[in-house]
Design a protein around this motif. Structure first.
Motif, mmCIF file in Angstrom:
data_model
loop_
_atom_site.group_PDB
_atom_site.id
_atom_site.type_symbol
_atom_site.label_atom_id
_atom_site.label_comp_id
_atom_site.label_asym_id
_atom_site.label_seq_id
_atom_site.Cartn_x
_atom_site.Cartn_y
_atom_site.Cartn_z
ATOM 1 N N LEU A 193 118.972 -80.204 14.536
ATOM 2 C CA LEU A 193 118.041 -79.969 13.433
ATOM 3 C C LEU A 193 117.284 -78.664 13.637
ATOM 4 O O LEU A 193 117.139 -77.866 12.697
ATOM 5 C CB LEU A 193 117.059 -81.135 13.324
ATOM 6 N N CYS A 194 116.801 -78.436 14.834
ATOM 7 C CA CYS A 194 116.053 -77.211 15.127
ATOM 8 C C CYS A 194 116.905 -75.970 14.891
ATOM 9 O O CYS A 194 116.411 -74.941 14.424
ATOM 10 C CB CYS A 194 115.556 -77.217 16.566
ATOM 11 N N VAL A 195 118.186 -76.060 15.209
ATOM 12 C CA VAL A 195 119.087 -74.927 15.025
ATOM 13 C C VAL A 195 119.179 -74.541 13.553
ATOM 14 O O VAL A 195 119.315 -73.363 13.203
ATOM 15 C CB VAL A 195 120.482 -75.268 15.595
ATOM 16 N N ARG A 196 119.072 -75.535 12.680
ATOM 17 C CA ARG A 196 119.242 -75.284 11.251
ATOM 18 C C ARG A 196 117.947 -74.891 10.550
ATOM 19 O O ARG A 196 117.967 -74.528 9.379
ATOM 20 C CB ARG A 196 119.856 -76.521 10.588
ATOM 21 N N LEU A 197 116.846 -74.958 11.260
ATOM 22 C CA LEU A 197 115.584 -74.528 10.669
ATOM 23 C C LEU A 197 115.541 -73.012 10.572
ATOM 24 O O LEU A 197 116.095 -72.317 11.426
ATOM 25 C CB LEU A 197 114.413 -75.027 11.521
ATOM 26 N N PRO A 198 114.894 -72.470 9.532
ATOM 27 C CA PRO A 198 114.814 -71.009 9.417
ATOM 28 C C PRO A 198 113.994 -70.413 10.554
ATOM 29 O O PRO A 198 113.119 -71.053 11.126
ATOM 30 C CB PRO A 198 114.115 -70.795 8.059
ATOM 31 N N GLY A 199 114.323 -69.150 10.886
ATOM 32 C CA GLY A 199 113.589 -68.453 11.945
ATOM 33 C C GLY A 199 114.321 -68.543 13.255
ATOM 34 O O GLY A 199 115.085 -69.460 13.515
ATOM 35 N N GLY A 200 114.101 -67.559 14.105
ATOM 36 C CA GLY A 200 114.714 -67.540 15.430
ATOM 37 C C GLY A 200 116.088 -66.936 15.378
ATOM 38 O O GLY A 200 116.985 -67.437 14.732
ATOM 39 N N LYS A 201 116.248 -65.805 16.048
ATOM 40 C CA LYS A 201 117.528 -65.107 16.015
ATOM 41 C C LYS A 201 118.467 -65.559 17.126
ATOM 42 O O LYS A 201 119.652 -65.289 17.085
ATOM 43 C CB LYS A 201 117.294 -63.592 16.135
ATOM 44 N N GLY A 202 117.909 -66.229 18.137
ATOM 45 C CA GLY A 202 118.782 -66.746 19.182
ATOM 46 C C GLY A 202 119.415 -65.682 20.037
ATOM 47 O O GLY A 202 120.573 -65.338 19.874
ATOM 48 N N ASP A 203 118.653 -65.072 20.936
ATOM 49 C CA ASP A 203 119.195 -64.089 21.824
ATOM 50 C C ASP A 203 120.293 -64.691 22.687
ATOM 51 O O ASP A 203 120.355 -65.885 22.895
ATOM 52 C CB ASP A 203 118.098 -63.501 22.736
ATOM 53 N N TRP A 204 121.124 -63.817 23.248
ATOM 54 C CA TRP A 204 122.226 -64.296 24.073
ATOM 55 C C TRP A 204 121.685 -65.074 25.266
ATOM 56 O O TRP A 204 120.713 -64.721 25.887
ATOM 57 C CB TRP A 204 123.057 -63.130 24.585
ATOM 58 N N ALA A 205 122.343 -66.167 25.569
ATOM 59 C CA ALA A 205 122.003 -66.924 26.768
ATOM 60 C C ALA A 205 123.241 -67.649 27.224
ATOM 61 O O ALA A 205 124.103 -68.005 26.439
ATOM 62 C CB ALA A 205 120.892 -67.936 26.478
ATOM 63 N N ARG A 206 123.339 -67.864 28.493
ATOM 64 C CA ARG A 206 124.501 -68.533 29.070
ATOM 65 C C ARG A 206 124.452 -70.035 28.795
ATOM 66 O O ARG A 206 123.410 -70.642 28.845
ATOM 67 C CB ARG A 206 124.526 -68.264 30.579
#
Length: 208
Positions: A193-206
């Protein structure tokens, strides 16, 4: 060191230098069982195009959130029955001929996997261990990036989508998984659910 950084450039440099017919792509933080590499080589010794990987095991997590997420995630049919290839995948020479240079994309493992029909992918029972990122924020960030990677492949290489994995499971199967691990489902669902919320570009992470 190279003038051009990035994982995809590293994969291409490795391919350019390789002379063997079988190519095994392995993340630096993955550990493999003793029998895995021979099993993958045996599975790929065919003239038909093939993609192969082992049976993934998630390394023990430190955070309760990651433990719960990983526990449920490992029960998903894509992970438990498919040939996901995260952290480790391999192809033979006819398989590698499916594409030329590695494209500049987010998800190299998804790209490679979708160059093969499900019937051309081989999962060997031998295992490898793959660490999942720790903590809620890390899981959200990585899951968001993963979703962007799949979307990018659909936009740049729509023809590959025909090789997507079959529908995950029936409603009954999902219900059984939820009943077996309700806490894991809550954590997994909350992150989705959080992933689908607007906002946050999600920088690269392992991790995933």
């Amino acid at each position: 060191a190279t003038e051009t950084g990035g994982k995809l450039n590293a994969l291409q440099l490795g391919d350019d230098a390789a002379r063997a017919d079988i190519r095994i792509y392995l993340d630096a933080d993955v550990s493999v069982s003793r029998a895995l590499i021979p099993a993958i080589i045996a599975a790929l010794e065919t003239e038909a195009p093939r993609y192969a990987s082992g049976t993934p095991e998630i390394a023990p997590a430190q955070s309760p959130v990651t433990r719960a997420y990983a526990r449920f995630w490992q029960k998903l049919p894509f992970v438990s029955n498919g040939v996901p290839g995260f952290g480790l995948f391999a192809v033979n020479a006819p398989g590698r001929a499916r594409w030329q240079a590695w494209p500049d994309i987010i998800s190299d493992d998804t790209f490679a996997r979708l160059n093969f029909a499900p019937s051309e992918r081989v999962r060997v029972p031998e295992t490898y261990r793959w660490p999942m990122i720790e903590g809620l924020s890390g899981l959200i960030r990585v899951r968001r990036r993963q979703d962007r990677g799949v979307k990018e492949i659909g936009e740049k290489f729509p023809g590959l989508l025909k090789n997507a994995d079959p529908a995950a499971s029936s409603g009954t199967g999902k219900l059984k998984a939820i009943l077996r691990d309700p806490l894991g489902f809550v954590v997994y669902g909350f992150i989705a659910l959080c992933v689908r919320l607007p906002g946050g570009k999600g920088d690269w992470a392992r991790g995933r």
